[in-house]
Write an enzyme that holds these catalytic residues in place. Structure first.
Site: not given
Ligand code: GLY
Length: 343
Positions: A202, A254
């Site tokens: 991400t 995360g």
């Molecule tokens: N932080 C991105 C996800 O968990 O998809």
């Protein structure tokens, strides 16, 4: 050298100590323009955002450019080069939000290279804020976004084949995996590399422009080898991204499930509204995540970054290893190691 997913991890060794960086910012009244991105791959994102900000451009344009750059990078960690779901399909989530509380999101979208621009198109041309799945893809195609092949990147194909060897193909939480100190490839959350470091798929970017306006974006291919249809925090306004032009902005990276549980980035911004610095706000939001189940929190990573209207920056994570990139006057991104709840 163009950073790759692996080299990002090595680059983090060059990061400045957090305290040194924070003192530098504490002495400035208003620090703008400035752009901050999650991870050391933020060097790519900020490198695309900075030319927009430097010329006096808008934060919303800068953060979109940041996302496009990172979504273009097949060696990186988001976009169509990311890891697929457990059925072998890459599905993308993205969100964008501007200084007027306009926002747009797409989720579970396949074969479209720039989910961030689809999210922006949705924000600017429709009354809606969130499209998912086939509908999001149809909207993208109707607006001229090309339909890509869906072929996995070489890195993702290799990782998927490795994962298939060990995968238990069933929709249950593998507690053993979740609690494993070594991490590894389980059926749900291979959010760690084999060496134990946390994977990250991400990228979030938040920016304060020369006009004093704040905007943000978040883009991801989601958790690698997730269940088909799984959506994390990234496209959820208030979870993976939140902007309030009176206060500032926050984004996260995360394990999205943990961010969703506490409406993470909305929480960070509300803490800043109540007077906390970006650092204190991120720390308090992480503590909110950890508190209900500290044992569970040992098994996942979440990191927040935040910026306020003074151009102060902060970050905090559940586990060590989270870093972020800050670019301000001079245009050279600095990679900063965030403090964490667990040492
Ligand atoms: N932080 C991105 C996800 O968990 O998809």
């Amino acid at each position: 050298m163009k950073p790759t997913r692996r080299s990002f991890l090595r680059l983090s060794a060059l990061a400045l100590p957090f305290t040194q960086f924070n003192r530098a910012f504490a002495s400035k009244a208003v620090n703008k323009p400035i752009v901050v991105s999650t991870w050391d791959s933020g060097q790519i994102a900020n490198g695309a955002a900075w030319p927009v900000l430097e010329k006096g451009g808008k934060a919303i344009d800068a953060v979109e450019q940041a996302a496009i750059a990172i979504e273009n990078d097949i060696n990186c960690c988001v976009g169509l080069g990311g890891n697929p779901d457990r059925d072998g399909y890459v599905t993308l989530d993205a969100s964008i939000m501007d200084e007027k509380a306009n926002c747009g999101s797409v989720a579970f979208m396949e074969k479209i290279k720039h989910p961030i621009s689809v999210a922006r198109k949705l924000m600017e041309t429709t009354p809606h804020v969130f499209l998912a799945g086939v509908g999001a893809q149809q909207f993208a195609i109707a607006n001229g976004f090309p339909l890509e092949s869906g072929k996995l990147s070489p890195d993702a194909e290799k990782a998927y084949k490795e994962w298939l060897v060990k995968a238990e193909y069933k929709p249950v939480i593998n507690v053993e995996h979740q609690q494993s100190k070594k991490g590894g490839h389980g059926p749900f959350a291979p959010n760690r590399f084999e060496d134990g470091s946390f994977n990250h798929d991400t990228m979030g970017t938040i920016a304060l422009d020369a006009n004093g306006d704040v905007s943000g974006m978040c883009t991801t291919s989601g958790m690698g080898f997730k269940m088909r249809g799984r959506v994390g925090d990234t496209p959820i306004i208030g979870a993976g991204l939140f902007v309030d032009n009176e206060v500032g902005a926050a984004t996260s990276s995360g394990q999205g499930e943990e961010v969703i549980r506490v409406c993470g980035t909305h929480l960070v911004v509300e803490f800043m509204r109540n007077g906390l610095s970006p650092y204190e706000a991120c720390k308090k939001a992480v503590e909110r995540i950890v508190k209900p189940n500290p044992e569970r929190a040992k098994s996942f990573q979440v990191g927040f970054i935040a910026i306020n209207k003074q151009g102060e920056v902060g970050a905090y994570s559940v586990q060590k290893g989270f870093n972020y990139t800050v670019t301000e006057q001079g245009g050279k991104g600095k990679v900063i190691n965030a403090e964490s709840h667990f040492a």
